[in-house]
Design a protein around this motif. Structure first.
Motif, PDB file in Angstrom:
ATOM      1  N   ASN A  44       0.824  -1.208   0.000  1.00 50.76           N
ATOM      2  CA  ASN A  44       0.000   0.000   0.000  1.00 50.76           C
ATOM      3  C   ASN A  44       0.862   1.263   0.000  1.00 50.76           C
ATOM      4  OD1 ASN A  44      -2.258  -1.601   0.031  1.00 50.76           O
ATOM      5  ND2 ASN A  44      -2.615  -1.408   2.240  1.00 50.76           N
ATOM      6  N   ASP A  45       1.947   1.223   0.791  1.00 50.24           N
ATOM      7  CA  ASP A  45       2.853   2.380   0.780  1.00 50.24           C
ATOM      8  C   ASP A  45       3.471   2.566  -0.598  1.00 50.24           C
ATOM      9  OD1 ASP A  45       2.258   2.717   3.421  1.00 50.24           O
ATOM     10  OD2 ASP A  45       4.083   1.753   4.162  1.00 50.24           O
ATOM     11  N   PHE A  46       3.859   1.430  -1.182  1.00 49.73           N
ATOM     12  CA  PHE A  46       4.460   1.507  -2.519  1.00 49.73           C
ATOM     13  C   PHE A  46       3.460   2.050  -3.529  1.00 49.73           C
ATOM     14  CE2 PHE A  46       4.913  -0.607  -6.650  1.00 49.73           C
ATOM     15  CZ  PHE A  46       6.144  -0.106  -7.055  1.00 49.73           C
ATOM     16  N   LEU A  47       2.221   1.510  -3.473  1.00 44.95           N
ATOM     17  CA  LEU A  47       1.204   1.981  -4.415  1.00 44.95           C
ATOM     18  C   LEU A  47       0.872   3.451  -4.199  1.00 44.95           C
ATOM     19  CD1 LEU A  47      -1.227  -1.080  -4.491  1.00 44.95           C
ATOM     20  CD2 LEU A  47       0.326  -0.334  -6.296  1.00 44.95           C
ATOM     21  N   ALA A  48       0.831   3.861  -2.919  1.00 39.96           N
ATOM     22  CA  ALA A  48       0.539   5.269  -2.639  1.00 39.96           C
ATOM     23  C   ALA A  48       1.627   6.172  -3.201  1.00 39.96           C
ATOM     24  CB  ALA A  48       0.392   5.467  -1.132  1.00 39.96           C
ATOM     25  N   VAL A  49       2.891   5.753  -2.966  1.00 40.45           N
ATOM     26  CA  VAL A  49       3.999   6.553  -3.492  1.00 40.45           C
ATOM     27  C   VAL A  49       3.986   6.550  -5.009  1.00 40.45           C
ATOM     28  CG1 VAL A  49       6.507   6.727  -3.623  1.00 40.45           C
ATOM     29  CG2 VAL A  49       5.402   6.226  -1.436  1.00 40.45           C
ATOM     30  N   MET A  50       3.820   5.346  -5.583  1.00 37.65           N
ATOM     31  CA  MET A  50       3.811   5.252  -7.043  1.00 37.65           C
ATOM     32  C   MET A  50       2.621   6.001  -7.626  1.00 37.65           C
ATOM     33  SD  MET A  50       6.467   3.759  -7.990  1.00 37.65           S
ATOM     34  CE  MET A  50       6.014   3.590  -9.712  1.00 37.65           C
ATOM     35  N   ASN A  51       1.502   5.952  -6.937  1.00 35.76           N
ATOM     36  CA  ASN A  51       0.327   6.679  -7.409  1.00 35.76           C
ATOM     37  C   ASN A  51       0.618   8.167  -7.498  1.00 35.76           C
ATOM     38  OD1 ASN A  51      -2.486   7.296  -7.943  1.00 35.76           O
ATOM     39  ND2 ASN A  51      -2.627   7.890  -5.788  1.00 35.76           N
ATOM     40  N   HIS A  52       1.194   8.702  -6.402  1.00 33.49           N
ATOM     41  CA  HIS A  52       1.499  10.124  -6.384  1.00 33.49           C
ATOM     42  C   HIS A  52       2.579  10.468  -7.406  1.00 33.49           C
ATOM     43  CE1 HIS A  52       3.400  13.870  -4.931  1.00 33.49           C
ATOM     44  NE2 HIS A  52       2.168  14.195  -4.577  1.00 33.49           N
ATOM     45  N   GLU A  53       3.629   9.614  -7.435  1.00 33.84           N
ATOM     46  CA  GLU A  53       4.743   9.913  -8.324  1.00 33.84           C
ATOM     47  C   GLU A  53       4.374   9.724  -9.791  1.00 33.84           C
ATOM     48  OE1 GLU A  53       7.457  11.301  -7.348  1.00 33.84           O
ATOM     49  OE2 GLU A  53       6.745  11.243  -5.280  1.00 33.84           O
ATOM     50  N   MET A  54       3.456   8.781 -10.087  1.00 38.90           N
ATOM     51  CA  MET A  54       3.060   8.560 -11.479  1.00 38.90           C
ATOM     52  C   MET A  54       2.067   9.612 -11.946  1.00 38.90           C
ATOM     53  SD  MET A  54       2.709   4.395 -11.619  1.00 38.90           S
ATOM     54  CE  MET A  54       2.237   4.397 -13.348  1.00 38.90           C
ATOM     55  N   ARG A  55       1.219  10.079 -11.021  1.00 36.46           N
ATOM     56  CA  ARG A  55       0.229  11.070 -11.434  1.00 36.46           C
ATOM     57  C   ARG A  55       0.873  12.422 -11.738  1.00 36.46           C
ATOM     58  NH1 ARG A  55      -5.055   9.671 -10.875  1.00 36.46           N
ATOM     59  NH2 ARG A  55      -5.451   7.727  -9.735  1.00 36.46           N
ATOM     60  N   THR A  56       2.003  12.704 -11.094  1.00 32.58           N
ATOM     61  CA  THR A  56       2.658  13.986 -11.359  1.00 32.58           C
ATOM     62  C   THR A  56       3.161  14.071 -12.800  1.00 32.58           C
ATOM     63  OG1 THR A  56       3.250  14.231  -9.030  1.00 32.58           O
ATOM     64  CG2 THR A  56       4.521  15.507 -10.641  1.00 32.58           C
ATOM     65  N   PRO A  57       3.930  13.095 -13.305  1.00 35.83           N
ATOM     66  CA  PRO A  57       4.312  13.174 -14.719  1.00 35.83           C
ATOM     67  C   PRO A  57       3.123  13.005 -15.664  1.00 35.83           C
ATOM     68  CG  PRO A  57       5.091  11.117 -13.756  1.00 35.83           C
ATOM     69  CD  PRO A  57       4.618  11.970 -12.633  1.00 35.83           C
ATOM     70  N   MET A  58       2.134  12.180 -15.241  1.00 32.03           N
ATOM     71  CA  MET A  58       0.946  12.036 -16.078  1.00 32.03           C
ATOM     72  C   MET A  58       0.210  13.357 -16.193  1.00 32.03           C
ATOM     73  SD  MET A  58       0.625   9.088 -17.374  1.00 32.03           S
ATOM     74  CE  MET A  58      -1.051   9.311 -17.885  1.00 32.03           C
ATOM     75  N   HIS A  59       0.219  14.093 -15.116  1.00 29.82           N
ATOM     76  CA  HIS A  59      -0.402  15.421 -15.137  1.00 29.82           C
ATOM     77  C   HIS A  59       0.283  16.302 -16.180  1.00 29.82           C
ATOM     78  CE1 HIS A  59      -2.134  19.162 -13.915  1.00 29.82           C
ATOM     79  NE2 HIS A  59      -1.021  19.622 -13.346  1.00 29.82           N
ATOM     80  N   ALA A  60       1.590  16.227 -16.218  1.00 29.51           N
ATOM     81  CA  ALA A  60       2.327  17.031 -17.196  1.00 29.51           C
ATOM     82  C   ALA A  60       2.026  16.563 -18.609  1.00 29.51           C
ATOM     83  CB  ALA A  60       3.825  16.946 -16.907  1.00 29.51           C
ATOM     84  N   ILE A  61       2.003  15.241 -18.839  1.00 30.96           N
ATOM     85  CA  ILE A  61       1.778  14.715 -20.191  1.00 30.96           C
ATOM     86  C   ILE A  61       0.394  15.083 -20.681  1.00 30.96           C
ATOM     87  CG2 ILE A  61       1.555  12.588 -21.524  1.00 30.96           C
ATOM     88  CD1 ILE A  61       3.668  11.350 -19.673  1.00 30.96           C
ATOM     89  N   ILE A  62      -0.625  14.814 -19.866  1.00 27.62           N
ATOM     90  CA  ILE A  62      -2.003  15.070 -20.303  1.00 27.62           C
ATOM     91  C   ILE A  62      -2.258  16.570 -20.443  1.00 27.62           C
ATOM     92  CG2 ILE A  62      -4.408  14.895 -19.555  1.00 27.62           C
ATOM     93  CD1 ILE A  62      -3.774  12.138 -18.446  1.00 27.62           C
TER      94      ILE A  62
END
Length: 742
Positions: free
Chosen positions: A345-363
């Motif tokens: 869950n910690d990994f998913l939470a971190v990955m969720n936050h870290e993946m959404r940041t670049p995804m935010h930039a791409i989209i």
């Protein structure tokens, strides 16, 4: 001649002879008269003699006999007629009494003989009673020995101690020369000498189990005398010439052996016997008595019972130890699983936050680029980037939802919502995608469908979007129909869902949604697999349509959380598919109440499209994310200021800023929630307070609750496109509140 009254003697008497006869008759008469006196004395003194009247007859007979002899005293000389008459009468009476006495003896003799028989019978009974008393004393002695042996045997529940104690106590009680125990081997084909009374290390000698003498003993439940020369009786080394003592053998039932090993003992043995051999001392005339054999038989049974009790205890202790080991292992596994779940869950939470940041930039940048002048080839590239980015964002959401569903951390967010608006919202979101493929989408809401319902609006919408989205995804042409109505009681039960037990009541209803398409269809054999995560249909249309295989798996879990059931129906490939699900929703107390303020929805494009002059402050520690958000807002005409820390934001923010975007997941220093509370305190007057919007990559419920607690006006989940930002600002300025579903 004149008659004479006297009796003339026939010959003259010898004077001396007559004198002797005279004296003899006198003494005979005296003796005859003394005997009745003695009999009278005897009868008088005896209280047990049963025949007194017989003695009276004897007395009369003797008196009369004595009287005849007494009368003879007067007949030796000339006597008168009177004497003759008296003598005649006396003899007649003597004859009568003598005959009566003789006849009476005929009847008395059998009775006298029966008295003798009874005497002998009583003597025999007395002798038999003595023997029985001796047997009882022997049995009491045997019982005492049995109790003593039983006490010694059962004083321990260790099997080896039980067997060794049995031999020792039997040897001491019966004064045996030798006592041995033969146990079956693992194969069950041989008996192994396992214990002896005198030998120190007897183990190792074996004999075949099918010997006639062994079969004879095993076939009887009694102690059997065997030859001292048979294989199982030769347990002592031969030393000189001696006469071996008598030997008996008895079987010992092995009621249950489980992991009971002594060298080659069996782990599991049922309906088998051990053999106990007992030998009397050599060169002795002693023989086995019945009570000794009975003692041996009883002890053999007691040993069998004690062994079974020991086996049960050992098995229970083994089971207890195994259970403790399993509990320790389970506890360790549970802790490891909890640690793994927390780590995941910690990994998913971190990955969720870290993946959404670049995804935010791409989209965001792709959506900005899409609104510029592009060549057809460039526009196709940008649309592909956006499509792939949105698919990746959906996949991130699905993985997070599935993870939370599996570990049980996801709970329904129950609230009152507008059910009709949810369906219309789904239709508005799906129609643009369907129009590209030239698919017609129709919505049919039953008249009895309540406008408002109580449940988790976000999960219901997510389920419908997944189901309807699949229908659009796997349909190249044709139409898609969405039908929603209240399920009747008789139609709730479904043979495909034996574990689904709907319980109608006045406080809730069951919503049935049916989505029918004319798409590629499904092979009926593949339908059960489609609700498994990462499972997809093998048809060509499915493989070409993309997808992660998580949508239906997540839908099934959402539907289960809402106490419902979901299933698919299809007649085969290229014949379309019908997806149906039933969920349980509550009935609000007031059906005409207004829609709750915090509605999990992001509206479509409508309302204000240009926000020229709108002063906005953006706080984000990530430079790329900060730049992208600023670009989106400036593209919409906003006057944007940016800061990179909470401290800087708290100093820069002023009453001129109408909207403040905060990244609530910033590490270190003052977090976004504290900053929002500080801004609220800084501007006391309502018209001076800016609208605070939280930008977050966290999808947990705690984030939304914290935002509501500190008074944040809206929560927006990254990534954000131009259209989404336009809708956010429009809705926010109109309603001053907007909480996107997390």
């Amino acid at each position: 001649m004149e008659s004479c009254n006297c009796i003339e003697p026939q010959w003259p008497a010898d004077e001396l002879l007559m004198k002797y006869q005279y004296i003899s008759d006198f003494f005979i008469a005296l003796a005859y008269f003394s005997i009745p006196l003695e009999l009278i004395y005897f009868v008088k003194k005896s209280a047990v003699f049963p025949y007194r009247w017989v003695l009276v007859q004897f007395g009369a007979f003797i008196v009369l006999c004595g009287a005849t002899h007494l009368i003879n005293l007067w007949t030796f000389t000339m006597h008168s007629r009177t004497v003759a008459i008296v003598m005649t009468i006396s003899k007649v009476l003597t004859a009568v009494v003598s005959c009566a006495t003789a006849l009476m003896l005929v009847h008395i003799i059998p009775d006298l003989l029966s008295v003798k028989t009874r005497e002998l019978f009583l003597k025999n009974k007395a002798a038999e009673l003595d023997r029985e008393m001796g047997l009882i004393r022997t049995q009491e002695e045997t019982g005492r020995h049995v109790r003593m042996l039983t006490h010694e045997i059962r004083s321990t529940l260790d099997r080896h101690t039980i067997l060794k104690t049995t031999l020792v106590e039997l040897g001491r009680t019966l004064a045996l020369e030798e006592c041995a125990l033969w146990m079956p081997t693992r194969t069950g084909l041989e008996l192994q000498l396992s214990y002896t009374l005198r030998q120190q290390n007897p183990v190792g000698y074996t004999v075949p189990i099918h010997l006639p003498v062994i079969n004879q003993v095993f076939s009887s439940n009694r102690a059997v005398k065997i030859s001292p020369n048979c294989p199982v009786a030769r347990i002592r080394p031969l030393a000189g010439k001696y006469m071996p003592g008598e030997v008996v053998a008895v079987r010992v039932p092995l009621l249950h052996l489980s992991n009971f090993q002594i060298n080659d003992w069996p782990e599991l043995s049922t309906k088998r016997y051990a053999l106990m051999v007992l030998m009397l001392p050599s060169d002795s005339a002693r023989q086995w008595h019945v009570h000794e054999l009975e003692l041996v038989e009883v002890v053999a049974d007691q040993v069998a019972v004690a062994l079974s009790h020991a086996a049960i205890l050992e098995e229970s202790m083994r089971a207890r130890d195994l259970l403790m080991e399993q509990n320790v292992a389970l506890d360790l596994a549970r802790r490891e699983a909890e640690t793994a779940i927390r780590a995941r869950n910690d990994f998913l939470a971190v990955m969720n936050h870290e993946m959404r940041t670049p995804m935010h930039a791409i989209i965001a940048l792709s959506s900005l680029l899409q609104e510029t002048e592009l060549t057809p080839e460039q526009r196709l590239m940008v649309e592909t980037i956006l499509k792939s980015s949105n698919l990746l964002a959906t996949l991130i959401n699905d993985v997070l939802d599935l993870s939370r569903l599996e570990d049980g951390s996801l709970q329904l967010d129950i609230g009152t919502f507008n059910l009709h608006s949810v369906f219309k919202e789904v239709l508005n979101l799906i129609k643009p995608v369907a129009s590209v493929k030239k698919l017609s989408v129709t919505l049919n809401l039953a008249q009895d469908l309540p406008v408002y319902a109580v449940g988790d609006e976000k999960r219901l919408m997510q389920t419908m979007l997944n189901v309807v989205g699949n229908a659009v995804k796997f349909s190249k042409e044709g139409s898609i129909s969405i039908i929603a109505f209240v399920a009747k009681s008789e139609s709730l039960r479904d043979s495909r869902a034996p574990d689904f037990f709907p319980m109608p009541s006045d406080n809730h209803f069951y919503l049935r949604v049916q989505v029918k398409d004319s798409g590629s269809g499904i092979n009926p054999q593949e339908i059960p697999k489609l609700f498994t995560k990462f499972s997809q249909s093998q048809s060509l249309a499915t493989r070409n349509s993309g997808g992660s295989g998580l949508g239906l798996a997540i839908c099934k879990r959402f539907v289960n959380l809402m106490e419902g059931h979901i299933w698919l129906e299809s007649d085969g490939l290229a014949k379309g598919c019908t997806a149906t699900f039933i969920v349980k929703l509550g009935i609000p107390e007031r059906s005409n109440e207004s829609k709750p303020p915090f509605t999990p929805k992001v509206p479509a494009n409508h309302g204000q499209t240009n926000f020229s002059g709108l002063k906005v402050l953006v706080m984000d520690d990530n430079g790329v994310s900060r730049m992208v958000t600023k670009g989106l807002l400036e593209h919409l005409g906003c006057d944007v200021s940016t800061v990179s820390s909470s401290e800087e934001c708290s100093h820069v923010v002023s009453h001129e800023h109408q909207v403040v975007f905060l990244d609530v997941g910033m590490p270190g220093g003052i977090d976004g929630f504290e900053l929002a509370a500080t801004i609220r305190e800084k501007f006391a007057k309502r018209h001076e307070k800016p609208l605070i919007v939280a930008l977050t990559g966290n999808t947990d419920k705690v984030t939304k609750e914290n935002c509501m607690r500190v008074g944040i006006n809206g929560v927006i989940l990254k990534p954000i496109s131009v259209d989404k930002m336009r809708s956010i600002l429009s809705e926010l300025l109109e309603h001053r509140v907007l909480y996107e579903a997390l």
